[in-house]
Design a protein around this motif. Sequence first.
Motif, PDB file in Angstrom:
ATOM      1  N   SER A   1       0.823  -1.225   0.000  1.00  0.00           N
ATOM      2  CA  SER A   1       0.000   0.000   0.000  1.00  0.00           C
ATOM      3  C   SER A   1       0.849   1.265   0.000  1.00  0.00           C
ATOM      4  O   SER A   1       0.319   2.369   0.035  1.00  0.00           O
ATOM      5  N   GLU A   2       2.172   1.103  -0.057  1.00  0.00           N
ATOM      6  CA  GLU A   2       3.050   2.261   0.074  1.00  0.00           C
ATOM      7  C   GLU A   2       2.933   3.230  -1.109  1.00  0.00           C
ATOM      8  O   GLU A   2       2.631   2.840  -2.239  1.00  0.00           O
ATOM      9  N   LYS A   3       3.183   4.502  -0.818  1.00  0.00           N
ATOM     10  CA  LYS A   3       3.419   5.470  -1.869  1.00  0.00           C
ATOM     11  C   LYS A   3       4.852   5.254  -2.352  1.00  0.00           C
ATOM     12  O   LYS A   3       5.774   5.168  -1.541  1.00  0.00           O
ATOM     13  N   VAL A   4       5.040   5.156  -3.676  1.00  0.00           N
ATOM     14  CA  VAL A   4       6.357   4.790  -4.212  1.00  0.00           C
ATOM     15  C   VAL A   4       7.049   6.009  -4.815  1.00  0.00           C
ATOM     16  O   VAL A   4       6.495   6.702  -5.670  1.00  0.00           O
ATOM     17  N   LEU A   5       8.280   6.248  -4.344  1.00  0.00           N
ATOM     18  CA  LEU A   5       9.145   7.300  -4.859  1.00  0.00           C
ATOM     19  C   LEU A   5      10.266   6.643  -5.643  1.00  0.00           C
ATOM     20  O   LEU A   5      10.710   5.535  -5.306  1.00  0.00           O
ATOM     21  N   LEU A   6      10.758   7.327  -6.667  1.00  0.00           N
ATOM     22  CA  LEU A   6      11.769   6.738  -7.543  1.00  0.00           C
ATOM     23  C   LEU A   6      12.871   7.742  -7.843  1.00  0.00           C
ATOM     24  O   LEU A   6      12.603   8.909  -8.133  1.00  0.00           O
ATOM     25  N   PHE A   7      14.101   7.284  -7.758  1.00  0.00           N
ATOM     26  CA  PHE A   7      15.262   8.063  -8.199  1.00  0.00           C
ATOM     27  C   PHE A   7      15.986   7.231  -9.247  1.00  0.00           C
ATOM     28  O   PHE A   7      16.330   6.068  -8.997  1.00  0.00           O
ATOM     29  N   VAL A   8      16.224   7.813 -10.428  1.00  0.00           N
ATOM     30  CA  VAL A   8      16.910   7.111 -11.512  1.00  0.00           C
ATOM     31  C   VAL A   8      18.063   7.976 -12.005  1.00  0.00           C
ATOM     32  O   VAL A   8      17.863   9.119 -12.422  1.00  0.00           O
TER      33      VAL A   8
ATOM     34  N   ILE B   1      13.428  -0.157 -15.778  1.00  0.00           N
ATOM     35  CA  ILE B   1      12.914   1.163 -15.424  1.00  0.00           C
ATOM     36  C   ILE B   1      11.427   1.288 -15.755  1.00  0.00           C
ATOM     37  O   ILE B   1      10.660   1.918 -15.018  1.00  0.00           O
ATOM     38  N   ARG B   2      11.002   0.677 -16.847  1.00  0.00           N
ATOM     39  CA  ARG B   2       9.583   0.758 -17.208  1.00  0.00           C
ATOM     40  C   ARG B   2       8.712   0.151 -16.118  1.00  0.00           C
ATOM     41  O   ARG B   2       7.676   0.719 -15.756  1.00  0.00           O
ATOM     42  N   GLU B   3       9.110  -0.984 -15.594  1.00  0.00           N
ATOM     43  CA  GLU B   3       8.342  -1.601 -14.515  1.00  0.00           C
ATOM     44  C   GLU B   3       8.291  -0.688 -13.297  1.00  0.00           C
ATOM     45  O   GLU B   3       7.235  -0.493 -12.696  1.00  0.00           O
ATOM     46  N   LEU B   4       9.433  -0.125 -12.951  1.00  0.00           N
ATOM     47  CA  LEU B   4       9.487   0.733 -11.773  1.00  0.00           C
ATOM     48  C   LEU B   4       8.666   2.007 -11.965  1.00  0.00           C
ATOM     49  O   LEU B   4       8.005   2.474 -11.038  1.00  0.00           O
TER      50      LEU B   4
ATOM     51  N   MET C   1      16.077   3.558  -5.288  1.00  0.00           N
ATOM     52  CA  MET C   1      17.235   4.310  -5.772  1.00  0.00           C
ATOM     53  C   MET C   1      17.921   3.463  -6.837  1.00  0.00           C
ATOM     54  O   MET C   1      18.541   2.437  -6.537  1.00  0.00           O
ATOM     55  N   VAL C   2      17.820   3.886  -8.107  1.00  0.00           N
ATOM     56  CA  VAL C   2      18.321   3.091  -9.224  1.00  0.00           C
ATOM     57  C   VAL C   2      19.540   3.764  -9.835  1.00  0.00           C
ATOM     58  O   VAL C   2      19.470   4.905 -10.296  1.00  0.00           O
TER      59      VAL C   2
ATOM     60  N   ASP D   1       4.676   6.653  -7.804  1.00  0.00           N
ATOM     61  CA  ASP D   1       3.818   7.836  -7.733  1.00  0.00           C
ATOM     62  C   ASP D   1       4.578   9.074  -8.196  1.00  0.00           C
ATOM     63  O   ASP D   1       4.016   9.925  -8.883  1.00  0.00           O
ATOM     64  N   ILE D   2       5.832   9.170  -7.812  1.00  0.00           N
ATOM     65  CA  ILE D   2       6.649  10.313  -8.214  1.00  0.00           C
ATOM     66  C   ILE D   2       8.080   9.879  -8.503  1.00  0.00           C
ATOM     67  O   ILE D   2       8.528   8.816  -8.061  1.00  0.00           O
ATOM     68  N   MET D   3       8.785  10.697  -9.260  1.00  0.00           N
ATOM     69  CA  MET D   3      10.225  10.538  -9.456  1.00  0.00           C
ATOM     70  C   MET D   3      10.911  11.787  -8.919  1.00  0.00           C
ATOM     71  O   MET D   3      10.522  12.908  -9.265  1.00  0.00           O
TER      72      MET D   3
END
Length: 364
Positions: A198-205, A267-270, A235-236, A275-277
């Motif tokens: 249920s987490e809000k997902v943040l992404l760094f690429v 990266i497409r899957e992530l 963190m990618v 929710d945000i990058m």
Amino acid sequence: MKVLHLMRSLKAGGIGTFILNNYRIMDGRKIQFDFAITHGGMGEYGKEIEERGGHIYFISTDGNRSLFDGIKQVYRFYKLCKKNNYNVVHCHYYFANAFFLLAAKLAGIKVRVSHCHNTRTKSVGITRRIFEFFSRKLLLKVGTVFLGCAGESTKFLYGEDAFNKGIAKTLYNGIDYEYWDLKKLDVDEVKAKYSVKSEKVLLFVGRMEEQKNPIYALQITNEIHKRIPDILLFMVGDGSLLESARKYANDNRMNEYIKFLPANSDIRELQSISDIMIAPSLWEGLSIAYIEAQKMKTMVFSSDQVPYEVDMGYCKHYPLGEPNTWINGICDYLSEKSRDIILENPQRFDIKETSNKLLSYYNS
């Protein structure tokens, strides 16, 4: 048509992704991409290039560490151009493009392309400024096509005058819109794969280097977690600051909600489950990751050092000197219920349009 690309490495991301995106949709019976590499290694793209019929040449394995090393690289590049009779040479450095394109001109290459993918270099000082001044003048004499990935990148390398007169042009980084389609993925399956509930997902690429500012992303996330505990950050990327980033996460007890992933992750899957990058770059050309994220309807929170041209409706620019603006903006967005936004003028980043323009430059 035979094209020789000069670039630093074949690692995933950035320039390599731009070139491969174009190569994949071009007719392999009519065009061949070869590569002259200055920092060695096959990277993530080497195997695919060879499978497509391209050749890879290592003109140096550890980069340009001295003036003598740089001269050797240019000479090896000259011999490569002379031997293989290329139709086009396409250089992806900055001011050093001048010397490699001079070598290409002396080798008889007719179409000589300079391409800038950034808005500044790390080096500063009077010596550097003098080098840039004379290199720019030489570059504009020995090149035949002058490109930048965004307006600011084009002005940075070739100057305001060349940009305003149309001598230097902007060619946006393109992506495959059919591939970057949220509907082609089962989001529930992807969430299960990455243990997202249920987490809000943040992404760094991005590369774990100073330019991409990964520690800032961790600092912002640390503060967001205090307000919204149910978050997860991916963190990618790889790089010299990876261990520093891991240490910061460990020292601040962030390991429970942070996962570090390698640069060759999907990266497409992530993007499909994010929710945000977070993209707090200190400087940037026009990152392909920003375009990919917006196409997947992931909101990009970017520094104001990134060209505003990248915004398709899913991008917010904030000053790096105002961390509270970042924290408040991200927390407010994560709390919103409706986020359906129509992309603005997305065709400018379609790889089909980019590829057609690139071919027209090669045939000029």
